[in-house]
Design an enzyme around this catalytic site. Sequence first.
Site, short mmCIF file in Angstrom:
data_model
loop_
_atom_site.label_atom_id
_atom_site.label_comp_id
_atom_site.label_asym_id
_atom_site.label_seq_id
_atom_site.Cartn_x
_atom_site.Cartn_y
_atom_site.Cartn_z
N ARG A 67 8.29 -1.36 9.31
CA ARG A 67 7.63 -0.98 8.07
C ARG A 67 7.03 0.42 8.20
O ARG A 67 7.09 1.25 7.30
CB ARG A 67 6.50 -1.98 7.78
CG ARG A 67 6.76 -2.82 6.58
CD ARG A 67 5.66 -3.85 6.41
NE ARG A 67 6.27 -5.17 6.37
CZ ARG A 67 6.93 -5.66 5.33
NH1 ARG A 67 7.05 -4.96 4.22
NH2 ARG A 67 7.46 -6.86 5.37
N ARG A 93 8.14 -4.20 -1.96
CA ARG A 93 7.91 -4.19 -0.51
C ARG A 93 6.42 -4.31 -0.25
O ARG A 93 5.62 -3.68 -0.94
CB ARG A 93 8.36 -2.85 0.10
CG ARG A 93 9.84 -2.60 0.11
CD ARG A 93 10.64 -3.56 0.92
NE ARG A 93 10.37 -3.51 2.36
CZ ARG A 93 10.79 -4.44 3.22
NH1 ARG A 93 11.44 -5.50 2.78
NH2 ARG A 93 10.52 -4.32 4.49
N ASN A 109 -1.06 -0.30 -9.22
CA ASN A 109 0.07 -1.24 -9.30
C ASN A 109 -0.01 -2.01 -10.62
O ASN A 109 -1.11 -2.23 -11.14
CB ASN A 109 -0.02 -2.23 -8.13
CG ASN A 109 1.07 -3.29 -8.15
OD1 ASN A 109 2.25 -2.98 -8.34
ND2 ASN A 109 0.69 -4.56 -7.98
N HIS A 111 0.98 -5.75 -12.25
CA HIS A 111 1.39 -7.11 -11.91
C HIS A 111 1.45 -7.92 -13.22
O HIS A 111 0.54 -7.83 -14.05
CB HIS A 111 0.40 -7.75 -10.94
CG HIS A 111 0.81 -9.13 -10.53
ND1 HIS A 111 1.84 -9.35 -9.64
CD2 HIS A 111 0.36 -10.34 -10.92
CE1 HIS A 111 2.01 -10.66 -9.50
NE2 HIS A 111 1.12 -11.27 -10.26
N SER A 138 -1.75 -6.91 -15.62
CA SER A 138 -2.90 -6.19 -15.07
C SER A 138 -2.43 -4.93 -14.36
O SER A 138 -1.43 -4.96 -13.65
CB SER A 138 -3.63 -7.06 -14.03
OG SER A 138 -3.93 -8.35 -14.52
N ASP A 147 -1.79 -7.84 -4.49
CA ASP A 147 -2.21 -8.11 -5.87
C ASP A 147 -3.72 -8.27 -6.02
O ASP A 147 -4.19 -9.05 -6.86
CB ASP A 147 -1.46 -9.33 -6.45
CG ASP A 147 0.04 -9.11 -6.51
OD1 ASP A 147 0.47 -7.95 -6.69
OD2 ASP A 147 0.79 -10.09 -6.37
N ALA A 175 4.15 -5.74 -23.24
CA ALA A 175 2.74 -5.37 -23.05
C ALA A 175 2.57 -4.50 -21.81
O ALA A 175 1.76 -3.56 -21.81
CB ALA A 175 1.88 -6.63 -22.95
C1 GAR Z 1 7.52 -5.96 -13.84
O1 GAR Z 1 7.39 -7.09 -14.64
C2 GAR Z 1 6.35 -5.82 -12.88
O2 GAR Z 1 5.13 -6.23 -13.43
C3 GAR Z 1 6.77 -6.76 -11.78
O3 GAR Z 1 8.15 -6.51 -11.62
C4 GAR Z 1 8.69 -6.10 -12.88
C5 GAR Z 1 9.43 -4.79 -12.68
O4 GAR Z 1 10.15 -4.46 -13.83
N1 GAR Z 1 6.04 -6.52 -10.59
C6 GAR Z 1 5.69 -7.48 -9.73
O5 GAR Z 1 5.96 -8.65 -9.89
C7 GAR Z 1 4.88 -6.98 -8.54
N2 GAR Z 1 4.23 -8.07 -7.89
P1 GAR Z 1 10.61 -2.96 -14.07
O6 GAR Z 1 11.39 -2.55 -12.82
O7 GAR Z 1 11.50 -3.01 -15.27
O8 GAR Z 1 9.39 -2.11 -14.29
#
Ligand code: GAR
Length: 221
Positions: A67, A93, A109, A111, A138, A147, A175
């Site tokens: 990593r 990741r 970030n 979520h 969020s 998270d 949203a």
């Molecule tokens: C989104 O819904 C984001 O909130 C989620 O992945 C998707 C990415 O979509 N993220 C997570 O779950 C992180 N824990 P995108 O590539 O179209 O933005």
Amino acid sequence: MTRVRTAVLISGRGSNMAALVEAAKAPDYPAEIVLVISNRPEAGGLGIAAEHGIATEAIDHTEFDSRAAFEARVQEALDRHDIALVCLAGFMRILTEEFIARWNNAMINIHPSLLPAFKGLDTHQRVLDAGVRITGCSVHVVRPEMDTGPVIAQAAVPVVSDDDARTLAARVLEAEHRLYAYALELFASGRARVSGERIVIEDEPGAASALFSPPFPRPDQ
Ligand code: GAR
């Protein structure tokens, strides 16, 4: 106005990244998206970013022994582009404590839940299994535990009876796009700042009204 040089880290589709790029086209937007990095070379979002003339880097995590080695390569790209703020947008990741410490209060970030509920993966199915009527999304400042971290902004999204994980994800995603653009605006401008482990928002425009789910059938209820 100097705009904050911002990188977006993705792993796939990149629709949130695209929403940030669109928002940052406004001349008075406080962040400039100058770099998009994906740990997956096949990520669709890389093509979207390139179409907008944004520098892209595919840094395949499978080609690194650790990593830390992967992150050193990411850091090198961030340094080369003189990045001041990092947005994780569907970046799948886990990051080391060292990398997160390097970007303390400078990495955010998104979520797809109302944190701290439903951290982790498979969010929407777990929301449905739990039987709740309101979920959401969020944007938070990144802390070492996954998270977690001070929440900049959240959107509440209703769950309806015939939802499945796909329909719910699509409603939340709409949203997400609006929320992330707004949260980045607040954070990059300095209007949202970390105070203790909370976010304080300068000139906050009062409170929105409550979201009821299901909605009341009569407007006077
Ligand atoms: C989104 O819904 C984001 O909130 C989620 O992945 C998707 C990415 O979509 N993220 C997570 O779950 C992180 N824990 P995108 O590539 O179209 O933005």
